[in-house]
Design a protein around this motif. Structure first.
Motif, PDB file in Angstrom:
ATOM      1  N   GLU A  33       0.635  -1.223  -0.010  1.00  0.00           N
ATOM      2  CA  GLU A  33       0.001   0.024  -0.131  1.00  0.00           C
ATOM      3  C   GLU A  33       0.883   1.556   0.047  1.00  0.00           C
ATOM      4  OE1 GLU A  33      -3.688  -1.102  -0.640  1.00  0.00           O
ATOM      5  OE2 GLU A  33      -3.545   0.814   0.349  1.00  0.00           O
ATOM      6  N   THR A  34       1.865   1.343   0.797  1.00  0.00           N
ATOM      7  CA  THR A  34       2.718   2.417   0.897  1.00  0.00           C
ATOM      8  C   THR A  34       3.433   2.690  -0.324  1.00  0.00           C
ATOM      9  OG1 THR A  34       3.290   1.793   3.070  1.00  0.00           O
ATOM     10  CG2 THR A  34       4.728   3.359   2.191  1.00  0.00           C
ATOM     11  N   VAL A  35       3.857   1.537  -1.256  1.00  0.00           N
ATOM     12  CA  VAL A  35       4.736   1.752  -2.269  1.00  0.00           C
ATOM     13  C   VAL A  35       3.559   2.122  -3.540  1.00  0.00           C
ATOM     14  CG1 VAL A  35       5.607   0.448  -4.337  1.00  0.00           C
ATOM     15  CG2 VAL A  35       6.311  -0.096  -1.941  1.00  0.00           C
ATOM     16  N   LEU A  36       2.340   1.669  -3.501  1.00  0.00           N
ATOM     17  CA  LEU A  36       1.299   2.091  -4.169  1.00  0.00           C
ATOM     18  C   LEU A  36       0.994   3.600  -4.180  1.00  0.00           C
ATOM     19  CD1 LEU A  36      -1.196  -0.840  -4.548  1.00  0.00           C
ATOM     20  CD2 LEU A  36       0.053   0.112  -6.432  1.00  0.00           C
ATOM     21  N   ASN A  37       1.041   3.870  -2.855  1.00  0.00           N
ATOM     22  CA  ASN A  37       0.646   5.231  -2.439  1.00  0.00           C
ATOM     23  C   ASN A  37       1.924   6.311  -3.041  1.00  0.00           C
ATOM     24  OD1 ASN A  37      -0.739   7.621  -0.912  1.00  0.00           O
ATOM     25  ND2 ASN A  37       1.296   7.301   0.503  1.00  0.00           N
ATOM     26  N   ALA A  38       3.066   5.733  -2.914  1.00  0.00           N
ATOM     27  CA  ALA A  38       4.122   6.409  -3.346  1.00  0.00           C
ATOM     28  C   ALA A  38       4.128   6.701  -5.039  1.00  0.00           C
ATOM     29  CB  ALA A  38       5.598   5.645  -3.109  1.00  0.00           C
ATOM     30  N   PHE A  39       3.705   5.856  -5.756  1.00  0.00           N
ATOM     31  CA  PHE A  39       3.706   5.739  -7.166  1.00  0.00           C
ATOM     32  C   PHE A  39       2.419   7.197  -7.157  1.00  0.00           C
ATOM     33  CE2 PHE A  39       4.990   1.140  -7.687  1.00  0.00           C
ATOM     34  CZ  PHE A  39       6.168   1.610  -8.499  1.00  0.00           C
ATOM     35  N   ASN A  40       1.418   7.241  -6.660  1.00  0.00           N
ATOM     36  CA  ASN A  40       0.457   8.229  -6.800  1.00  0.00           C
ATOM     37  C   ASN A  40       0.907   9.504  -5.936  1.00  0.00           C
ATOM     38  OD1 ASN A  40      -1.130   6.565  -8.177  1.00  0.00           O
ATOM     39  ND2 ASN A  40      -1.851   5.518  -6.400  1.00  0.00           N
ATOM     40  N   HIS A 347      10.445   6.580   9.341  1.00  0.00           N
ATOM     41  CA  HIS A 347      10.842   7.044   8.007  1.00  0.00           C
ATOM     42  C   HIS A 347      11.476   6.301   7.137  1.00  0.00           C
ATOM     43  CE1 HIS A 347       8.634  10.470   8.985  1.00  0.00           C
ATOM     44  NE2 HIS A 347       9.295  10.790  10.232  1.00  0.00           N
ATOM     45  N   PHE A 348      11.315   5.055   7.221  1.00  0.00           N
ATOM     46  CA  PHE A 348      12.244   3.801   6.280  1.00  0.00           C
ATOM     47  C   PHE A 348      11.564   3.999   5.175  1.00  0.00           C
ATOM     48  CE2 PHE A 348      11.723  -0.283   4.260  1.00  0.00           C
ATOM     49  CZ  PHE A 348      13.072  -0.590   4.135  1.00  0.00           C
ATOM     50  N   ASN A 349      12.471   4.364   4.149  1.00  0.00           N
ATOM     51  CA  ASN A 349      12.282   4.325   2.507  1.00  0.00           C
ATOM     52  C   ASN A 349      13.207   3.829   1.866  1.00  0.00           C
ATOM     53  OD1 ASN A 349      11.911   5.212  -0.069  1.00  0.00           O
ATOM     54  ND2 ASN A 349      11.448   7.411   0.528  1.00  0.00           N
ATOM     55  N   PRO A 350      12.894   2.463   1.042  1.00  0.00           N
ATOM     56  CA  PRO A 350      13.851   1.548   0.514  1.00  0.00           C
ATOM     57  C   PRO A 350      14.360   2.240  -0.811  1.00  0.00           C
ATOM     58  CG  PRO A 350      11.629   1.037  -0.176  1.00  0.00           C
ATOM     59  CD  PRO A 350      11.446   2.040   1.085  1.00  0.00           C
ATOM     60  N   LYS A 351      13.940   3.216  -1.395  1.00  0.00           N
ATOM     61  CA  LYS A 351      14.284   3.921  -2.585  1.00  0.00           C
ATOM     62  C   LYS A 351      14.029   5.421  -2.526  1.00  0.00           C
ATOM     63  CE  LYS A 351      15.641   2.046  -6.518  1.00  0.00           C
ATOM     64  NZ  LYS A 351      17.024   2.153  -6.636  1.00  0.00           N
ATOM     65  N   PRO A 352      14.869   6.256  -1.671  1.00  0.00           N
ATOM     66  CA  PRO A 352      14.204   7.525  -1.429  1.00  0.00           C
ATOM     67  C   PRO A 352      14.292   8.511  -2.881  1.00  0.00           C
ATOM     68  CG  PRO A 352      16.093   7.117  -0.096  1.00  0.00           C
ATOM     69  CD  PRO A 352      16.013   5.720  -0.918  1.00  0.00           C
ATOM     70  N   ASP A 353      15.070   8.206  -3.773  1.00  0.00           N
ATOM     71  CA  ASP A 353      15.339   8.892  -4.915  1.00  0.00           C
ATOM     72  C   ASP A 353      14.308   8.474  -5.891  1.00  0.00           C
ATOM     73  OD1 ASP A 353      16.334   6.536  -5.053  1.00  0.00           O
ATOM     74  OD2 ASP A 353      17.910   6.805  -6.638  1.00  0.00           O
ATOM     75  N   PHE A 354      13.761   7.291  -5.599  1.00  0.00           N
ATOM     76  CA  PHE A 354      12.545   6.983  -6.699  1.00  0.00           C
ATOM     77  C   PHE A 354      11.114   7.247  -6.005  1.00  0.00           C
ATOM     78  CE2 PHE A 354       9.834   3.626  -8.667  1.00  0.00           C
ATOM     79  CZ  PHE A 354      10.127   3.741 -10.018  1.00  0.00           C
ATOM     80  N   PHE A 355      11.102   7.164  -4.823  1.00  0.00           N
ATOM     81  CA  PHE A 355       9.909   7.508  -3.958  1.00  0.00           C
ATOM     82  C   PHE A 355      10.095   8.745  -3.210  1.00  0.00           C
ATOM     83  CE2 PHE A 355       9.457   2.685  -4.021  1.00  0.00           C
ATOM     84  CZ  PHE A 355       8.543   2.824  -4.925  1.00  0.00           C
ATOM     85  N   PRO A 356       9.962   9.966  -3.751  1.00  0.00           N
ATOM     86  CA  PRO A 356       9.971  11.268  -2.903  1.00  0.00           C
ATOM     87  C   PRO A 356       9.121  11.283  -1.445  1.00  0.00           C
ATOM     88  CG  PRO A 356       9.541  12.022  -5.050  1.00  0.00           C
ATOM     89  CD  PRO A 356       9.386  10.244  -5.077  1.00  0.00           C
ATOM     90  N   VAL A 357       7.853  10.485  -1.804  1.00  0.00           N
ATOM     91  CA  VAL A 357       7.078  10.501  -0.577  1.00  0.00           C
ATOM     92  C   VAL A 357       6.613   9.125  -0.208  1.00  0.00           C
ATOM     93  CG1 VAL A 357       4.515  11.077   0.161  1.00  0.00           C
ATOM     94  CG2 VAL A 357       5.917  12.826  -1.550  1.00  0.00           C
ATOM     95  N   PHE A 358       6.923   8.637   0.858  1.00  0.00           N
ATOM     96  CA  PHE A 358       6.977   7.422   1.072  1.00  0.00           C
ATOM     97  C   PHE A 358       6.195   7.209   2.575  1.00  0.00           C
ATOM     98  CE2 PHE A 358       8.350   3.149   2.413  1.00  0.00           C
ATOM     99  CZ  PHE A 358       8.149   2.268   1.101  1.00  0.00           C
ATOM    100  N   TYR A 359       5.142   7.213   2.792  1.00  0.00           N
ATOM    101  CA  TYR A 359       4.506   6.754   4.102  1.00  0.00           C
ATOM    102  C   TYR A 359       3.212   6.036   3.921  1.00  0.00           C
ATOM    103  CZ  TYR A 359       0.602  10.107   3.125  1.00  0.00           C
ATOM    104  OH  TYR A 359      -0.619  10.531   2.387  1.00  0.00           O
ATOM    105  N   LEU A 360       2.711   5.232   5.168  1.00  0.00           N
ATOM    106  CA  LEU A 360       1.474   4.554   5.198  1.00  0.00           C
ATOM    107  C   LEU A 360       0.432   5.699   5.541  1.00  0.00           C
ATOM    108  CD1 LEU A 360       0.453   1.946   5.034  1.00  0.00           C
ATOM    109  CD2 LEU A 360       0.901   1.448   7.430  1.00  0.00           C
ATOM    110  N   PRO A 361      -0.479   5.690   4.301  1.00  0.00           N
ATOM    111  CA  PRO A 361      -1.799   6.626   4.734  1.00  0.00           C
ATOM    112  C   PRO A 361      -2.990   6.030   5.583  1.00  0.00           C
ATOM    113  CG  PRO A 361      -1.259   6.304   2.249  1.00  0.00           C
ATOM    114  CD  PRO A 361      -0.459   5.145   2.937  1.00  0.00           C
ATOM    115  N   GLN A 362      -3.267   6.992   6.240  1.00  0.00           N
ATOM    116  CA  GLN A 362      -4.316   6.490   7.202  1.00  0.00           C
ATOM    117  C   GLN A 362      -5.366   5.603   6.521  1.00  0.00           C
ATOM    118  OE1 GLN A 362      -6.066   9.840   8.912  1.00  0.00           O
ATOM    119  NE2 GLN A 362      -6.700   8.751  10.862  1.00  0.00           N
TER     120      GLN A 362
END
Lengths: 399, 235
Positions: A33-40, A347-362
């Motif tokens: 979900e976090t990755v999908l959210n990061a894509f969007n 604030h763990f982010n496996p690919k900070p350059d690929f996912f500028p925003v990486f968080y688990l939405p509510q």
């Protein structure tokens, strides 16, 4: 309730393994979900009260700066900022001493106008004053500043892949004068903004033109109408416009970066991730259902005892379904809790350059808990109904 | 003595189908048991003793006839009403004790009380009284696996007593116990009958156990073959 909880302690190892299984599945679910959210993320940060005006054909064509005044006069428009995509790579030495070219978003813009359009962007007043008084200054997002190891007062060197300076050099130097933060979890904190005036004066070509205009409007409900008015004003001119919502622009921008591969990969990955997510949920369901079936079968006689001492079929049903629900929700507590801790607190982010925003939405947290609850109910329904239908006399005969 | 009947069976039959065979554990049985009685149900295996006990306790329903217990015609009640009725009027004591292994003695005894509209304090008072009657006040927090067989059966009797039911139905309660523990349990049941006025029906194969009852009923193939009033005989 006490009986329900005590029943879960009956086989502690089995209970723990089931909670672990559900927890791991939900951790994975939350990560997806976090990755999908990061894509969007770019789409999600868009605000309905902001419109973007670009050249009708493509964002790579520029618009005259003279349009600014005309656009600002349009009824319903409350603010305008100009912007140009800079398209540069950092030229900073990495930890190994070698030059490291890092990609991130940069815009030349009217800083004050931009900040009025984006009130969610927070800049300390003293840093802002420094930034506005230095034509060589730039404003960095907190995350990109951290990634590049930059602080206020540092020098930043970029190589633009689009813009050369009057002397033919594509190397541009900046002074980091301010660092912005935001409370919005969806706003990209990996951008760089610098004064449009300096950019316009220093660039070798394209003076007097801008890449796009960003507008704020008084009523998001009128975005279509205002867009039509603006585009109609510049119809049949050499520079016709296309006005769209920020969301539409952000969707298009991924493609306009020339990164169609990324776009396609994003869509493909999203589909695959959704499929994996479904498989994860199904696996979780099977693990939980198996435990509940075994647990209920082992206690057939006890169901008979409960009925003999006055428990109704409904009580027995609720007991078993409740156990399944509690088991799943404990798994959710473990899995979703860990995911939340990793993504939103640490604030763990496996690919900070690929996912500028990486968080688990509510919403994803609620969805994961919902999935756990449904899994609990579905996995508990068969043993619960079986136990409910069981005749006390038959249950008491079982070994 | 002109006692009120607490149990009345009117031409009760029970029919099971097992494969192609029809089994009649009870066949056109009529019977009355008075309030305060201590009745021993005897007979060979498969004679219908447990079926009779289950019918009287509302755990099973007859194929034909009527079962009236504590003034209620059980054949008229739904499954839910039967569960509620059991909770209020009757309690079972089983051969295998049937305590819940995850609960302590106190919690096992408290279990049927959780179905009644009682406060926590009222429940505690009931539990402590019941465990005191069976002589296990010092074993409140022991789980079944920490108790001897005799003690487990005492906890089961305390559970049966907790809600103060009129009728106790015991299905071979001494069957799994050694002679000494069996004697203690029987002494306890006699006390409950004589001192606390509980009506008790006990299923047993043991003539010694049956000897303490006021009345012995012998069943064979679902039919009452012998009805002996031991009080009158003794008198």
């Amino acid at each position: 309730m006490r009986l329900l909880l005590l029943n879960l302690t009956r086989k502690p190892l089995r209970t723990l393994l089931t909670i672990f299984g559900v927890g791991v599945a939900l951790l994975l679910f939350c990560f997806l979900e976090t990755v999908l959210n990061a894509f969007n993320a770019g789409v999600n940060m868009a605000d309905a009260s902001r419109l973007f005006v670009q050249h009708k054909e493509s964002i790579i064509f520029e618009l005259p700066m003279a349009y600014r005044q005309l656009i600002a006069q349009t009824e319903g428009v409350t603010g305008v900022a100009t912007a140009c995509w800079f398209g540069a790579l950092s030229q900073e030495p990495g930890s190994d001493g070698k030059k490291r070219e890092e990609f991130f978003a940069q815009f030349a813009t009217d800083i004050e106008d931009y900040l009025r359009l984006y009130p969610e962007v927070q800049v300390p007043p003293d840093q802002l004053a420094e930034l506005l008084s230095d034509q060589m200054g730039c404003l960095l997002g907190a995350k990109i500043a951290q990634r590049l190891g930059k602080r206020v007062g540092d020098r930043l060197v970029l190589r633009s892949t689009i813009w050369t300076q009057r002397d033919g050099s594509s190397i541009w130097e900046f002074n980091v004068r301010a660092i912005y933060t935001t409370d919005s979890p969806t706003f990209d904190q990996t951008m760089m903004l610098f004064p449009f005036k300096r950019f316009d004066e220093a660039r070798q070509f394209g003076q007097g033109s801008v890449g796009l205009y960003m507008l704020s409007i008084d009523d998001p409900g009128r975005s279509g109408e205002i867009s039509s008015v603006i585009d109609a004003r510049f119809a049949n001119s050499p520079y016709e416009t296309r006005t769209m919502t920020e969301k539409a622009f952000n969707l298009q921008f991924v493609g306009m970066l020339g990164n169609f591969q990324l776009l396609l990969r994003s869509i493909g990955t999203a589909v695959v991730l959704t499929m994996i997510g479904t498989a994860v949920v199904l696996t979780m369901l099977l693990v939980s259902a198996n435990t509940m079936m075994m647990s209920a079968r082992e206690r057939t006689r006890e169901m008979g005892i409960l009925k003999a001492i006055g428990f109704t079929d409904g009580h027995v049903f609720l007991l078993l379904i409740g156990e399944a629900l509690v088991l799943s929700l404990l798994g959710a507590l473990a899995g979703v809790g860990l995911a939340w801790l990793l993504a939103n607190v640490l604030h763990f982010n496996p690919k900070p350059d690929f996912f500028p925003v990486f968080y688990l939405p509510q919403e994803s947290i609620l969805a994961a808990v919902g999935v756990a609850a449904v899994t609990g109910l579905v996995s508990g329904i068969v043993p619960a109904v079986t136990a409910m239908r069981l005749k006390a006399t038959e249950a008491l005969r079982s070994v | 003595m002109n006692a009120q009947p607490i149990i009345e069976l009117r031409r009760v039959s029970k029919l099971y189908h097992k494969g192609d065979a029809d089994i009649h554990p009870l066949d056109d049985l009529s019977l009355t048991i008075d309030r305060g009685d201590f009745v021993a149900l005897m007979g060979p295996s498969g004679s219908g003793k447990t079926t009779l006990l289950n019918l009287v306790g509302g755990l099973d329903t007859p194929t034909a006839g009527e079962v009236l217990v504590c003034g209620q015609n059980l054949t008229e009640l739904s499954a839910r009403e039967l569960a509620r009725w059991r909770c209020d009027h009757v309690a079972f004591i089983f051969q295998a004790y049937n305590l819940l292994p995850v609960l302590t003695a106190y919690q096992n005894v408290e279990l049927p009380l959780t179905l009644l509209p009682l406060t926590r304090q009222q429940r505690r008072a009931h539990v402590l009284t019941a465990l005191d009657i069976v002589g296990l006040s010092d074993r409140l927090h022991h789980r079944p696996d920490e108790l001897s067989g005799g003690q487990e059966q005492r906890v089961a009797i305390a559970r049966a007593l907790a809600a103060d039911p009129e009728l106790l139905l015991a299905d071979e309660p001494t069957g799994d116990l050694d002679a000494h523990s069996a004697e203690e349990i029987m002494a306890l049941l006699v006390t409950l009958n004589r001192q606390y006025g509980k009506t008790i029906i006990i299923v047993t194969h043991d003539p010694k156990v049956a000897a303490v009852a006021h009345r012995q009923l012998h069943l064979e193939k679902g039919v009452l073959t012998l009805d002996v009033d031991t009080l009158e005989k003794g008198a």
